[in-house]
Design an enzyme around this catalytic site. Structure first.
Site: not given
Ligand SMILES: *[C@@H]1O[C@H](CO)[C@@H](O)[C@H](O)[C@H]1NC(C)=O
Ligand SMILES: *[C@@H]1O[C@H](CO)[C@@H](O)[C@H](O)[C@H]1NC(C)=O
Ligand SMILES: *[C@@H]1O[C@H](CO)[C@@H](O)[C@H](O)[C@H]1NC(C)=O
Ligand SMILES: *[C@@H]1O[C@H](CO)[C@@H](O)[C@H](O)[C@H]1NC(C)=O
Ligand SMILES: *[C@@H]1O[C@H](CO)[C@@H](O)[C@H](O)[C@H]1NC(C)=O
Length: 396
Positions: A218, A241
């Site tokens: 993430d 991310h």
């Protein structure tokens, strides 16, 4: 017992009491093995770690807690203050492992609260998150998972040279803190692992992240509401991310994000590069005075993004019923940003129709897409300036 023996016992007791009192006053070094920790990686050592902490925390002088080079099994532990000193060092030469059963941790694994002047040097945290990731991948009835290392309501914190592996959820969370310096960290989890953000900061002032390497599933760094005076420098990120401010605007009343500097950062094979996102709903929050400088991107899907209609998978989002984000975004600078986009849209500014973004500056930006033209998209942007060479140019 005759009188000479009882005299001896009394003298011994007196010696013991005074020496332990002076140990408390003088601080010193506390080895977790002396408090019963078992260096086998299988025996619960949390009581021993807590006993060591209590002793260090009672000291009125600076103290060191020492964890030798072995494996220690540590189910959930909370180290709470306030302490009688503001200088506790925790030197970890070993590895702390989470229990293999992911259901026992709850939402925090190693947790500090209300502490001042705690420094952690070295150490490996092994969150053993793989079981939970697999559960989440195949079923809805899985626990949320635990943050590996959390600091709440604390100040003057240093985390240096720590490695965090395979956290169940976030690796490190800084919440409600002042003056936190993280340096030389290594954070690693599979790019497929859900919600394993590297470092999450919120409601905190004066946080610094330096010389750190983050590969995860993430956000590398996620920056929540109420973050001020944050500095991120010399960070390698990817896969993951990217660096994200947000998601902002979850609440109607929300403190803003202000004065964030991101410098000399490399993003490789990440889903996003530099992102600001907010839910599409009313809020009094904001993000302003943000500088992104000296950034290199390689094969990043969305290199520069502002998304004020954030709604992953387009479902169950706050404000999804066609509302505008109340978050005001202003005074952003993107300077010396280079590299390659994995998609054609290298720059996307999708701002709030109620509060257009203001004061966006781009200087020396060059993002390409497979040697073809990359695009920039702008919606609801009020005042954008470009200087030096800026590519893509389409809406600037
Ligand atoms: C710790 O610092 C706080 C202020 O940050 C101060 O009020 C307190 O007296 C200090 N405690 C010790 C033991 O130095
Ligand atoms: C989740 O499932 C998908 C599809 O089956 C697979 O590609 C992925 O590797 C899995 N991720 C994890 C963490 O198990
Ligand atoms: C912005 O944050 C930095 C720390 O990253 C701090 O040194 C500086 O004083 C802050 N600037 C303002 C105007 O508060
Ligand atoms: C930029 O960051 C990298 C590591 O991420 C480091 O090796 C390099 O020295 C940094 N450059 C500057 C100018 O600080
Ligand atoms: C805009 O942000 C920068 C930091 O990126 C800051 O130095 C500057 O003072 C801000 N400008 C205004 C007008 O607030």
């Amino acid at each position: 017992m005759d009188s000479s023996t009882s005299y001896f016992v009394l003298a011994f007791a007196f010696f013991f009491l005074t020496s332990s009192a002076s140990l408390t006053a003088s601080g010193g070094k506390h080895n977790v093995l002396d408090y019963g920790a078992k260096p086998d990686g299988r025996t619960d050592s949390s009581k021993a770690f807590l006993a060591t902490w209590e002793q260090a925390c009672r000291s009125t002088k600076p103290t060191t807690i020492y964890v030798p080079p072995s494996k220690f099994l540590l189910p959930k532990v909370a180290f709470r203050g306030p302490c009688k000193n503001n200088a506790t060092s925790i030197r970890i030469d070993g590895t702390l492992v989470a229990p293999s059963d992911y259901r026992v941790l709850g939402e925090q694994w190693i947790f500090f609260e209300n502490v001042n002047g705690v420094s952690i040097f070295g150490g490996i945290l092994d969150g053993r998150g793989i079981g939970l990731w697999t559960c989440k991948n195949s079923s809805k009835n899985c626990p949320t998972g635990a943050t590996s290392l959390g600091f709440t309501k604390s100040k003057n914190i240093v985390i240096m040279g720590l490695t965090s592996l395979n956290s169940q959820m976030f690796h490190i969370v800084i919440n409600g803190c002042q003056k936190v310096r993280m340096q030389g960290l290594r954070i690693s989890a599979s790019y497929r692992s859900p919600n394993t953000d590297g470092i999450h900061v919120q409601l905190s002032d004066g946080v610094t992240i330096l010389n750190t390497k983050i590969k995860t599933g993430d956000d590398c760094v996620s920056i929540g509401a109420g973050t001020t005076d944050l500095r991120i420098e010399n960070v390698l990120c990817g896969p993951g991310h990217g660096i994200s401010i947000g998601s902002l605007g979850k609440d109607l009343e929300e403190p803003g994000v202000q004065n964030v500097t991101v410098k000399n950062v490399t993003l490789t094979d990440s889903q996003n590069g530099l992102r600001i996102k907010s839910w599409g709903r009313p809020s009094n929050g904001f993000a302003k005075d943000i500088l992104f400088q000296h950034v290199v991107m390689t094969n990043v899907q969305n290199p520069i993004v502002i998304d004020q209609n954030y709604c992953p998978d387009n479902k169950d989002c706050p404000g999804q019923v066609e509302q505008a984000s109340g978050i005001k975004i202003s005074n952003l600078t993107y300077k010396d940003i280079h590299g390659t986009s994995a998609t054609q849209v290298a720059v996307k500014f999708d701002c709030s129709k109620k509060h257009p973004c203001t004061g966006i500056r781009l200087e020396d930006v060059k993002l390409t897409y497979r040697n073809r033209l990359a695009y920039a998209l702008c919606r609801n942007v009020d005042g954008i300036t470009a200087s030096g060479s800026v590519q893509p140019q389409s809406c600037l």
